[in-house]
Design a protein around this motif. Structure first.
Motif, PDB file in Angstrom:
ATOM      1  N   ALA A   1     -15.684 -11.139 -35.341  1.00 35.54           N
ATOM      2  CA  ALA A   1     -15.556 -10.713 -33.945  1.00 35.54           C
ATOM      3  C   ALA A   1     -14.681  -9.555 -33.493  1.00 35.54           C
ATOM      4  CB  ALA A   1     -14.939 -11.903 -33.145  1.00 35.54           C
ATOM      5  N   LEU A   2     -15.563  -8.414 -33.589  1.00 33.06           N
ATOM      6  CA  LEU A   2     -14.687  -7.180 -33.208  1.00 33.06           C
ATOM      7  C   LEU A   2     -14.720  -7.119 -31.618  1.00 33.06           C
ATOM      8  CD1 LEU A   2     -16.836  -4.896 -35.673  1.00 33.06           C
ATOM      9  CD2 LEU A   2     -14.659  -5.934 -36.294  1.00 33.06           C
ATOM     10  N   LEU A   3     -13.537  -6.997 -31.239  1.00 30.76           N
ATOM     11  CA  LEU A   3     -12.979  -6.985 -29.969  1.00 30.76           C
ATOM     12  C   LEU A   3     -13.690  -5.912 -29.104  1.00 30.76           C
ATOM     13  CD1 LEU A   3      -9.419  -8.526 -30.030  1.00 30.76           C
ATOM     14  CD2 LEU A   3     -11.522  -9.735 -30.197  1.00 30.76           C
TER      15      LEU A   3
ATOM     16  N   VAL B   1     -11.256 -17.313 -38.578  1.00 28.65           N
ATOM     17  CA  VAL B   1     -11.252 -17.900 -37.204  1.00 28.65           C
ATOM     18  C   VAL B   1     -11.927 -16.986 -36.462  1.00 28.65           C
ATOM     19  CG1 VAL B   1      -9.748 -18.272 -35.318  1.00 28.65           C
ATOM     20  CG2 VAL B   1      -9.059 -18.974 -37.627  1.00 28.65           C
ATOM     21  N   SER B   2     -12.016 -15.508 -36.732  1.00 32.52           N
ATOM     22  CA  SER B   2     -12.757 -14.735 -36.065  1.00 32.52           C
ATOM     23  C   SER B   2     -14.349 -14.872 -35.992  1.00 32.52           C
ATOM     24  CB  SER B   2     -12.508 -13.206 -36.602  1.00 32.52           C
ATOM     25  OG  SER B   2     -13.229 -12.365 -35.819  1.00 32.52           O
ATOM     26  N   TYR B   3     -14.765 -15.150 -37.176  1.00 29.38           N
ATOM     27  CA  TYR B   3     -16.136 -15.277 -37.433  1.00 29.38           C
ATOM     28  C   TYR B   3     -16.574 -16.770 -36.770  1.00 29.38           C
ATOM     29  CZ  TYR B   3     -20.692 -16.866 -39.430  1.00 29.38           C
ATOM     30  OH  TYR B   3     -21.871 -17.236 -39.885  1.00 29.38           O
ATOM     31  N   ALA B   4     -15.793 -17.928 -36.925  1.00 35.75           N
ATOM     32  CA  ALA B   4     -15.922 -19.159 -36.480  1.00 35.75           C
ATOM     33  C   ALA B   4     -16.103 -19.116 -34.632  1.00 35.75           C
ATOM     34  CB  ALA B   4     -14.872 -20.094 -36.574  1.00 35.75           C
ATOM     35  N   ALA B   5     -15.093 -18.125 -34.378  1.00 39.57           N
ATOM     36  CA  ALA B   5     -15.093 -18.062 -32.695  1.00 39.57           C
ATOM     37  C   ALA B   5     -16.361 -17.152 -32.287  1.00 39.57           C
ATOM     38  CB  ALA B   5     -13.741 -17.050 -32.287  1.00 39.57           C
ATOM     39  N   TRP B   6     -16.867 -16.193 -32.988  1.00 39.46           N
ATOM     40  CA  TRP B   6     -18.184 -15.702 -32.527  1.00 39.46           C
ATOM     41  C   TRP B   6     -19.345 -16.695 -32.487  1.00 39.46           C
ATOM     42  CZ3 TRP B   6     -22.417 -15.424 -35.789  1.00 39.46           C
ATOM     43  CH2 TRP B   6     -23.308 -14.693 -35.437  1.00 39.46           C
ATOM     44  N   ALA B   7     -19.084 -17.505 -33.846  1.00 38.87           N
ATOM     45  CA  ALA B   7     -20.532 -18.365 -34.043  1.00 38.87           C
ATOM     46  C   ALA B   7     -20.397 -19.549 -33.135  1.00 38.87           C
ATOM     47  CB  ALA B   7     -20.250 -18.908 -35.516  1.00 38.87           C
ATOM     48  N   ALA B   8     -19.153 -19.760 -32.463  1.00 40.60           N
ATOM     49  CA  ALA B   8     -19.027 -21.358 -31.331  1.00 40.60           C
ATOM     50  C   ALA B   8     -20.251 -21.007 -30.367  1.00 40.60           C
ATOM     51  CB  ALA B   8     -17.829 -21.125 -31.052  1.00 40.60           C
TER      52      ALA B   8
ATOM     53  N   GLU C   1     -12.921  -5.222 -23.123  1.00 40.08           N
ATOM     54  CA  GLU C   1     -12.350  -6.062 -22.236  1.00 40.08           C
ATOM     55  C   GLU C   1     -11.516  -6.895 -23.131  1.00 40.08           C
ATOM     56  OE1 GLU C   1     -15.366  -7.778 -20.100  1.00 40.08           O
ATOM     57  OE2 GLU C   1     -15.717  -6.115 -18.721  1.00 40.08           O
ATOM     58  N   GLN C   2     -11.953  -7.456 -24.240  1.00 45.17           N
ATOM     59  CA  GLN C   2     -11.273  -8.277 -25.036  1.00 45.17           C
ATOM     60  C   GLN C   2      -9.811  -7.527 -25.594  1.00 45.17           C
ATOM     61  OE1 GLN C   2     -14.465  -9.338 -27.627  1.00 45.17           O
ATOM     62  NE2 GLN C   2     -14.905 -11.061 -26.510  1.00 45.17           N
ATOM     63  N   GLN C   3      -9.745  -6.597 -25.844  1.00 51.02           N
ATOM     64  CA  GLN C   3      -8.575  -5.833 -26.275  1.00 51.02           C
ATOM     65  C   GLN C   3      -7.615  -5.988 -24.943  1.00 51.02           C
ATOM     66  OE1 GLN C   3      -7.442  -4.827 -29.019  1.00 51.02           O
ATOM     67  NE2 GLN C   3      -9.201  -4.150 -30.311  1.00 51.02           N
ATOM     68  N   MET C   4      -8.051  -5.665 -23.759  1.00 51.85           N
ATOM     69  CA  MET C   4      -7.283  -5.779 -22.553  1.00 51.85           C
ATOM     70  C   MET C   4      -6.727  -7.290 -22.606  1.00 51.85           C
ATOM     71  SD  MET C   4      -9.408  -3.363 -19.772  1.00 51.85           S
ATOM     72  CE  MET C   4      -8.405  -3.900 -18.596  1.00 51.85           C
ATOM     73  N   LEU C   5      -7.681  -8.291 -22.928  1.00 46.61           N
ATOM     74  CA  LEU C   5      -7.235  -9.685 -22.696  1.00 46.61           C
ATOM     75  C   LEU C   5      -6.089  -9.800 -23.713  1.00 46.61           C
ATOM     76  CD1 LEU C   5      -7.739 -12.582 -21.556  1.00 46.61           C
ATOM     77  CD2 LEU C   5      -9.334 -12.876 -23.474  1.00 46.61           C
ATOM     78  N   ARG C   6      -6.204  -9.533 -24.830  1.00 47.95           N
ATOM     79  CA  ARG C   6      -5.285  -9.596 -25.878  1.00 47.95           C
ATOM     80  C   ARG C   6      -3.938  -9.183 -25.359  1.00 47.95           C
ATOM     81  NH1 ARG C   6      -6.572  -8.802 -32.120  1.00 47.95           N
ATOM     82  NH2 ARG C   6      -7.070 -11.034 -31.848  1.00 47.95           N
ATOM     83  N   GLU C   7      -3.918  -7.833 -24.810  1.00 52.26           N
ATOM     84  CA  GLU C   7      -2.818  -7.097 -24.362  1.00 52.26           C
ATOM     85  C   GLU C   7      -1.949  -8.142 -23.035  1.00 52.26           C
ATOM     86  OE1 GLU C   7      -3.561  -3.188 -23.344  1.00 52.26           O
ATOM     87  OE2 GLU C   7      -4.256  -2.729 -25.252  1.00 52.26           O
ATOM     88  N   MET C   8      -2.931  -8.463 -22.272  1.00 57.99           N
ATOM     89  CA  MET C   8      -2.446  -9.234 -21.130  1.00 57.99           C
ATOM     90  C   MET C   8      -2.032 -10.669 -21.681  1.00 57.99           C
ATOM     91  SD  MET C   8      -3.281 -12.091 -18.885  1.00 57.99           S
ATOM     92  CE  MET C   8      -5.187 -12.519 -18.998  1.00 57.99           C
ATOM     93  N   MET C   9      -2.583 -11.118 -22.506  1.00 51.50           N
ATOM     94  CA  MET C   9      -2.019 -12.495 -22.915  1.00 51.50           C
ATOM     95  C   MET C   9      -0.786 -12.461 -23.750  1.00 51.50           C
ATOM     96  SD  MET C   9      -3.547 -15.222 -21.810  1.00 51.50           S
ATOM     97  CE  MET C   9      -2.647 -16.238 -22.934  1.00 51.50           C
ATOM     98  N   SER C  10      -0.484 -11.508 -24.506  1.00 53.38           N
ATOM     99  CA  SER C  10       0.611 -11.000 -24.991  1.00 53.38           C
ATOM    100  C   SER C  10       1.867 -11.076 -24.249  1.00 53.38           C
ATOM    101  CB  SER C  10       0.572  -9.666 -25.891  1.00 53.38           C
ATOM    102  OG  SER C  10       1.917  -9.488 -26.548  1.00 53.38           O
TER     103      SER C  10
ATOM    104  N   SER D   1     -16.262 -16.401 -23.690  1.00 53.69           N
ATOM    105  CA  SER D   1     -16.918 -16.815 -24.986  1.00 53.69           C
ATOM    106  C   SER D   1     -15.767 -17.426 -25.797  1.00 53.69           C
ATOM    107  CB  SER D   1     -17.162 -15.519 -25.588  1.00 53.69           C
ATOM    108  OG  SER D   1     -15.802 -14.571 -25.923  1.00 53.69           O
ATOM    109  N   GLY D   2     -16.374 -17.801 -26.905  1.00 50.42           N
ATOM    110  CA  GLY D   2     -15.199 -18.581 -28.024  1.00 50.42           C
ATOM    111  C   GLY D   2     -14.250 -17.623 -28.274  1.00 50.42           C
ATOM    112  N   VAL D   3     -14.768 -16.228 -28.462  1.00 52.52           N
ATOM    113  CA  VAL D   3     -13.732 -15.226 -28.947  1.00 52.52           C
ATOM    114  C   VAL D   3     -12.598 -15.203 -27.762  1.00 52.52           C
ATOM    115  CG1 VAL D   3     -13.452 -12.803 -29.369  1.00 52.52           C
ATOM    116  CG2 VAL D   3     -15.544 -14.088 -30.098  1.00 52.52           C
ATOM    117  N   ASP D   4     -13.099 -14.969 -26.508  1.00 56.52           N
ATOM    118  CA  ASP D   4     -11.996 -15.066 -25.394  1.00 56.52           C
ATOM    119  C   ASP D   4     -10.885 -16.298 -25.624  1.00 56.52           C
ATOM    120  OD1 ASP D   4     -13.221 -12.930 -24.489  1.00 56.52           O
ATOM    121  OD2 ASP D   4     -14.397 -14.024 -23.238  1.00 56.52           O
ATOM    122  N   ALA D   5     -11.495 -17.423 -25.970  1.00 61.39           N
ATOM    123  CA  ALA D   5     -10.657 -18.723 -26.180  1.00 61.39           C
ATOM    124  C   ALA D   5      -9.727 -18.646 -27.304  1.00 61.39           C
ATOM    125  CB  ALA D   5     -11.393 -19.857 -26.003  1.00 61.39           C
ATOM    126  N   MET D   6     -10.386 -17.799 -28.548  1.00 59.42           N
ATOM    127  CA  MET D   6      -9.494 -17.594 -29.510  1.00 59.42           C
ATOM    128  C   MET D   6      -8.329 -16.672 -29.210  1.00 59.42           C
ATOM    129  SD  MET D   6     -10.798 -15.450 -32.810  1.00 59.42           S
ATOM    130  CE  MET D   6     -10.508 -13.792 -31.836  1.00 59.42           C
TER     131      MET D   6
END
Length: 357
Positions: A4-6, A267-274, A9-18, A64-69
């Motif tokens: 799951a290459l971010l 976990v990254s792959y599992a999040a994509w696969a979810a 938007e997902q990079q921004m989500l990671r920064e915001m969640m940090s 997505s599952g990646v977002d939840a991850m």
């Protein structure tokens, strides 16, 4: 393997969640009681994190599952005492898959109502109505109701029962998360069926996502624990030199980093696969991630405590909080042995029963 290459938007989500997770970070046991959980939960709701698994008009999850991850990993790394896994992912996903009323899901997304999932006594699966007397509500801080299955058949109904004063609540071995048991099993009249019957594919999808975010929580705790002890090794002086210069310490930390990176990849792959893979493929990926993470997380937690030395074994230090967090993550929905057996069954084409998967 697909990783799951971010995206941006997902990079921004990671920064915001940090940043958000930092506001509810537990740096020692005393912090757990002092953190304003209601404010932290409200912040998650305002940021839209509680509604990631609520379905939109097309029937697809909002996130997505990646977002939840990403969210689970950030909160796990912060040792946040918020029921994101139990309420916003495990319970909300069950409600969404069962086709719960939109207003119920909306209240969950807004943080106005929380549900927990009732697990079997060994934490390996969802409890049924017949087993409510011994069921355990996982990660249930603030939850007014808990979810179970009507029976263990191929198409059970989702059942909601009140927790309320009938449940004995308290921290688990993991001090950052609350569990509850019923002092007296709820009456059958209190059980409310919700939505449509859950098909085996629904339960496989649910378990795949649940295993993935639990493993992501552990990955977050592993990374944060290792980052902390590496920083400590650059400051702690023993025998006149920094302990980070000792080759034994370097090798221990390097091995721990390999565990963290490998777990993260799984976990990254599992999040994509979810969301993107077929249910059995998603479940296989999730069990693989859970099995590896369950083993690796304990190794990392033990390494961290060893590198800290004596201070890492004291009650006041944060090290045991990381160890406790991953120890509970190891057991929820099955330990490493359970997941490895499930991987074998799936590889051999023998699909486990939904309650065993």
């Amino acid at each position: 393997m697909v990783l799951a290459l971010l995206n941006d938007e997902q990079q921004m989500l990671r920064e915001m969640m940090s940043s958000l997770a930092g506001s509810v970070r537990a740096g020692n046991p005393r912090d757990i009681g002092e953190i304003d959980r209601a404010k932290g939960w409200g912040a998650l709701a305002d940021a839209g994190m509680l509604g990631l698994r609520v379905r939109d008009g097309s029937g697809a999850p909002t996130g997505s599952g990646v977002d939840a991850m990403i969210v689970a990993e950030a909160l796990g790394g912060a040792l946040a005492p918020l029921p994101y896994l139990g309420s916003a992912v495990l319970a909300t996903e069950l409600l969404a898959l069962a086709g719960a009323p939109p207003d119920l899901l909306q209240r969950a997304a807004e943080g106005a109502e929380r549900h927990a999932v009732l697990l079997t006594p060994d934490l390996s699966g969802i409890a049924t109505v017949a087993g409510l007397g011994t069921a355990i509500a996982f990660d249930c801080w603030g939850a007014g109701h808990a979810l179970a299955l009507s029976d263990g058949g191929p198409a059970p109904r989702l059942v909601r029962v009140p927790l309320g004063d009938a449940a004995d609540r308290g921290p688990a071995a993991d001090l950052t998360r609350e569990i509850a048991r019923f002092a007296t099993a709820p009456a059958a009249a209190d059980a409310e069926e919700i939505g449509r019957p859950l098909e085996p594919a629904d339960l496989s999808r649910w378990r795949a996502l649940a295993l993935t975010v639990i493993a992501a929580d552990a990955v977050g705790a592993m990374r944060a624990a290792l980052d902390g002890v590496v920083a400590y090794s650059k400051e702690r002086v023993a025998y006149g030199t920094l302990i980070g210069s000792f080759q034994a310490i370097q090798h221990m930390c390097a091995d721990a980093l390999v565990h963290c990176e490998a777990a993260s990849a799984c976990v990254s792959y599992a999040a994509w696969a979810a969301d993107e893979a077929a249910p059995d493929e998603a479940l296989l990926a999730a069990h693989t991630a859970k099995a590896y993470t369950a083993i690796a997380s304990l190794d990392v937690a033990e390494t961290v405590m060893q590198v800290y030395g004596g201070i890492g074994h004291t009650w006041e230090h944060v090290a045991h909080l990381y160890a406790r967090r991953v120890l509970l993550d190891r057991e929820v929905l099955g330990d490493a042995a359970h997941s490895l057996l499930s991987v074998a069954d799936l590889r051999l084409g023998e699909l486990p029963k939904p309650e065993e998967g």
